[in-house]
Design an enzyme around this catalytic site. Structure first.
Site, PDB file in Angstrom:
ATOM      1  N   LYS A   1       0.838  -1.198   0.000  1.00 35.56           N
ATOM      2  CA  LYS A   1       0.000   0.000   0.000  1.00 35.56           C
ATOM      3  C   LYS A   1       0.877   1.255   0.000  1.00 35.56           C
ATOM      4  CE  LYS A   1      -3.577   2.212   2.805  1.00 35.56           C
ATOM      5  NZ  LYS A   1      -4.501   2.088   3.923  1.00 35.56           N
TER       6      LYS A   1
ATOM      7  N   GLU B   1      10.465  -4.617   4.707  1.00 32.80           N
ATOM      8  CA  GLU B   1      10.557  -6.030   4.310  1.00 32.80           C
ATOM      9  C   GLU B   1      10.282  -6.181   2.813  1.00 32.80           C
ATOM     10  OE1 GLU B   1       8.898  -4.838   6.882  1.00 32.80           O
ATOM     11  OE2 GLU B   1       9.066  -6.167   8.633  1.00 32.80           O
TER      12      GLU B   1
ATOM     13  N   GLY C   1      -5.012  -2.026   4.831  1.00 31.37           N
ATOM     14  CA  GLY C   1      -4.201  -3.171   4.394  1.00 31.37           C
ATOM     15  C   GLY C   1      -4.907  -4.497   4.648  1.00 31.37           C
ATOM     16  N   ARG C   2      -5.461  -4.658   5.844  1.00 38.08           N
ATOM     17  CA  ARG C   2      -6.077  -5.943   6.191  1.00 38.08           C
ATOM     18  C   ARG C   2      -7.459  -6.108   5.585  1.00 38.08           C
ATOM     19  NH1 ARG C   2      -5.064  -2.552  10.246  1.00 38.08           N
ATOM     20  NH2 ARG C   2      -6.759  -1.703  11.516  1.00 38.08           N
TER      21      ARG C   2
ATOM     22  N   GLU D   1      -5.336  -6.788  14.537  1.00 40.20           N
ATOM     23  CA  GLU D   1      -4.820  -5.479  14.170  1.00 40.20           C
ATOM     24  C   GLU D   1      -5.969  -4.466  14.191  1.00 40.20           C
ATOM     25  OE1 GLU D   1      -2.891  -4.520  10.243  1.00 40.20           O
ATOM     26  OE2 GLU D   1      -1.077  -4.469  11.444  1.00 40.20           O
TER      27      GLU D   1
ATOM     28  N   HIS E   1      -5.842 -33.512  17.158  1.00 43.33           N
ATOM     29  CA  HIS E   1      -4.785 -34.392  17.664  1.00 43.33           C
ATOM     30  C   HIS E   1      -3.671 -33.611  18.334  1.00 43.33           C
ATOM     31  CE1 HIS E   1      -6.657 -37.923  15.863  1.00 43.33           C
ATOM     32  NE2 HIS E   1      -7.051 -37.050  14.941  1.00 43.33           N
TER      33      HIS E   1
ATOM     34  N   LYS F   1       8.967  -0.802  14.456  1.00 41.68           N
ATOM     35  CA  LYS F   1       9.586  -0.397  13.189  1.00 41.68           C
ATOM     36  C   LYS F   1      10.622   0.687  13.444  1.00 41.68           C
ATOM     37  CE  LYS F   1       5.696  -0.933   9.995  1.00 41.68           C
ATOM     38  NZ  LYS F   1       4.820  -0.211   9.087  1.00 41.68           N
TER      39      LYS F   1
END
Ligand SMILES: O=P(O)(O)OC[C@H]1O[C@H](O)[C@H](O)[C@@H](O)[C@@H]1O
Length: 542
Positions: free
Chosen positions: A210, A216, A272-273, A358, A389, A509
Site C-alpha cells: 500500500k 521487508e 491493508g487488512r 490489528e 490431535h 519499526k
C-alpha cells in the site's frame, strides 16, 4: 446529529447484561437443550447461502435480545451507514473505510471528497482483468520472449495474508499450469527458498505494498530484481516485463523502477487488512481468472448487503460480533479458536489474526479515553482434523473457556472415498462433545475405575458456533471473509474503538531502524542493558 453514546459499561443494555450474566452464566448447555427441543433449529440464522448455528453458545433468547439491544444502544446502525456512505470513520487517520466499495457493482455511487470511487474501482478491475488475461493466455511475454509460468507476490501483512490465504483457499480453481508463490518475511530464507527452482525468464513479480515503503517488501523486491537481472544476463530492461506493482503510491513505484503502466492502484480508504478485494488481489485474479475473482467480489457484496440491511437479530456478522463481545467481556474468555474443516482454508486463521487483532487490539475509545474493559480476544486456529490431535485437549478439558468457530462445507472439492463424511462426522462430533461433555455417571457406567473417573469426565458447556456452507467456491470465500470483516466492525463499534488504524505496529519499526546501523559499528549501542548486550553478542557472533 449523532446521538450521544454513553461509555460502554454505562449503557443500559450493558448493565442489563451484567445482571443477566449473573443469572445464566453458569447454566449448562445440557440444561438449555433439555429445556427446549427446538433450540438447535431456532438459534440459527442464514444469509447468502451461509448457515450459522449458534445454538451451542451459552445464551438464551433473553441474552440475544439484550445483546441486540446493546448493538442498538452502541449506534451500530448509524455506524454501518457511515461506513457504507464513505464517512471518514477512521478518525485517527482521517480516512474513509470503504472496502465495501471494492465490491460494489458498477452502477453504485459512493462519494469520497466529491468523487465516485466505484468508477475508479472498476477502472482498476478492468485493467487487472486485461493484465491477468494476457498473462494467463501466454500473450504477455517475458524479456526473452517466453510466457510467464510463475507468479511471485512480494508483500507483507495485508499485502500478503489476503493473497496467500485466497490462493490456498481457491487453488482448486487456479490455473495449474502456473506456479504461485508468496514472499513476505525479511528473513533471506524466504526469498531464497522461493526463488531457488524458478526460471527468471518465466517469472513475474507482483510487488504489493500500500505504502511502497515497507522495509521487508522493499528489501525482498530489491533482491528479487537483482536475481532477475542477473538471471537474464544483466539486462536491466528485463524488469519492465517481469515486475508489476500494486500500491497507492505511484511516485515510489516509479522510483523503484517499475513501469507505472504495470501499476495497479488502490486508495487510502482501503485498509491493508481489508484489501484482498482491491488490486492487492491481483495474484488471486491471475490464479483463478477474472471470472473467478468477480465471483469472490459477488460473494462479498452479498454479505455486505446482508450486513447493511438485515435486522440485527438475523444478521450473521452482527450475531457473531455480539457473541464475541459476550465471551470476551462477560465470561472473560481471552481467545477465540477458528477451526476450518477444509484443508484449503489452511491460512484462514492466520489471515483472521491480522483482520481481528490489528483491527480491534486497541486500548482507548474514539475520544482517547482508556478502556476499562477487554477489547479483541486473541484469534488462533488450525484446520480440522489436525487440531484435534494436538490442542483440542485443552479446549475440552483445560481450565480456560475457549469459544470455537467451526467452519465446514457440505461438498468436498476432492471427493475421495469416505474422506468427506469422516471429516464432517468429526466437526459435528467435536461441537457436540464440547457442548455436552460426558458426566461422571456416564463415565462410571462405561466401567471406569473410580480413581480414573475425574480424569475421564468432560465438563462440557464449552461454546461453539458452526458455519456451514455448500461448497468452497470463490463466492463462498467472499461471503466468509466479509462475514468476519463485519463481525470485527460490530465488535469495534460496541467497544467504541478505531478498528481501522494500527499505531501499535509503529514502535517496533522505529526501533529497528535505530538499531540497524548499530549492528555494523563498534560504537556503544544506546539502549537498555539487555538490548545493548544482545547487540554486542550479535556483533561477536555474526
Ligand atoms: O502494504 P504495506 O504498505 O506494505 O503494508 C503492509 C503491512 O504493514 C504494516 O506494518 C501494517 O501493520 C499492516 O496493516 C500492513 O498491511
Amino acid at each position: 446529529m449523532t446521538p450521544h453514546i454513553p461509555y460502554l459499561t454505562a449503557r443500559p443494555a450493558w448493565k442489563a447484561l451484567e445482571s443477566h450474566f449473573n443469572d445464566i452464566g453458569d447454566v449448562h448447555l445440557r440444561t438449555l437443550f433439555a429445556d427446549d427441543s427446538e433450540r438447535g433449529r431456532r438459534l440459527t440464522a442464514q444469509a447468502a447461502g451461509l448457515y450459522l448455528d449458534y445454538s451451542k453458545n451459552r445464551v438464551t433468547d433473553e441474552t440475544m435480545g439484550l445483546l441486540v439491544e446493546l448493538a442498538k444502544q452502541s449506534g451500530l446502525q448509524d455506524r454501518i451507514a457511515a461506513m457504507f456512505s464513505g464517512e471518514k470513520i477512521n478518525i485517527t487517520e482521517n480516512r474513509a473505510v470503504l472496502h465495501v466499495a471494492l465490491r460494489a457493482s458498477r452502477q453504485t455511487a459512493i462519494m469520497v471528497d466529491g468523487e465516485n470511487v466505484v468508477d475508479r474501482v472498476h477502472a482498476v478491475l478492468d485493467k487487472m482483468a486485461d493484465f491477468s488475461g494476457r498473462l494467463r493466455s501466454g500473450e504477455w511475454k517475458g524479456h526473452t520472449g517466453r510466457p510467464i509460468r510463475n507468479v511471485v507476490n512480494i508483500g507483507i501483512g495485508g499485502s500478503d495474508l489476503g493473497p496467500v490465504m485466497a490462493y490456498e483457499a481457491l487453488q482448486h480453481y487456479s490455473d495449474r499450469s502456473m506456479t504461485f508463490r508468496f514472499v513476505s518475511n525479511i528473513d533471506g530464507t524466504d526469498v531464497t527458498e522461493t526463488l531457488r527452482d524458478l526460471d527468471p525468464a518465466e517469472t513475474l513479480f507482483i510487488v504489493a505494498s500500500k505504502t511502497f515503503t515497507t522495509q521487508e517488501t522493499m528489501t525482498n523486491a530489491q533482491t528479487a530484481r537483482d536475481w532477475l537481472v542477473k538471471g537474464l544476463g544483466g539486462d536491466k530492461d528485463a524488469v519492465a516485463r517481469h515486475f508489476a506493482a500494486v500500491s497507492t503510491n505511484a511516485g515510489k513505484v516509479a522510483e523503484f523502477g517499475i513501469d507505472t503502466a504495470n501499476m495497479f492502484e488502490f486508495w487510502d480508504w482501503v485498509g491493508g487488512r481489508y484489501s484482498m478485494a482491491s488490486a492487492i488481489g491481483l495474484s488471486t485474479m491471475v490464479a483463478i481468472g477474472p471470472e473467478g475473482f468477480y465471483g469472490l467480489l459477488e460473494g462479498m457484496r452479498q454479505m455486505d448487503e446482508h450486513f447493511r440491511t438485515a435486522d440485527f437479530g438475523h444478521n450473521l456478522p452482527v450475531l457473531m460480533g455480539l457473541l464475541t463481545v459476550w465471551y470476551a467481556n462477560f465470561f472473560g474468555a481471552p481467545t477465540v479458536a477458528v477451526l476450518p474443516y477444509e484443508q484449503h482454508l489452511n491460512r484462514f486463521p492466520a489471515y483472521l489474526q491480522q483482520l481481528t487483532m490489528e483491527s480491534n487490539g486497541k486500548h482507548v475509545t474514539l475520544d482517547g479515553t482508556a478502556v476499562d474493559y477487554q477489547t479483541s480476544p486473541v484469534y488462533w486456529g488450525e484446520p480440522g482434523t489436525n487440531g484435534q490431535h494436538s490442542f483440542y485437549q485443552l479446549i475440552h478439558q483445560g481450565t480456560r473457556l475457549i469459544p470455537c468457530d467451526f467452519i465446514a462445507f457440505a461438498q468436498s472439492l476432492n471427493p475421495v472415498g469416505r474422506h468427506h463424511d469422516i471429516l464432517m462426522a468429526n466437526v459435528f462430533a467435536q461441537a457436540e462433545a464440547l457442548a455436552f461433555g460426558k458426566t461422571a455417571g456416564e463415565v462410571r457406567a462405561e466401567g471406569t475405575a473410580d480413581w480414573l473417573v475425574p480424569h475421564r469426565v468432560f465438563g462440557g458447556n464449552r461454546p461453539s458456533t458452526t458455519i456451514l456452507a455448500e461448497r468452497l467456491t470463490p463466492e463462498a470465500l467472499g461471503k466468509l471473509v466479509a462475514l468476519y470483516e463485519h463481525s470485527v466492525f460490530t465488535q469495534g463499534v460496541i467497544w467504541d474503538i478505531d478498528s481501522f488504524d494500527q499505531w501499535g505496529v509503529e514502535l517496533g519499526k522505529q526501533l529497528a531502524a535505530r538499531i540497524l546501523p548499530e549492528l555494523d559499528t563498534n560504537t556503544e549501542p544506546g539502549h537498555d542493558s539487555s538490548t545493548n548486550n544482545l547487540i554486542r553478542r550479535y556483533r561477536e557472533m555474526k
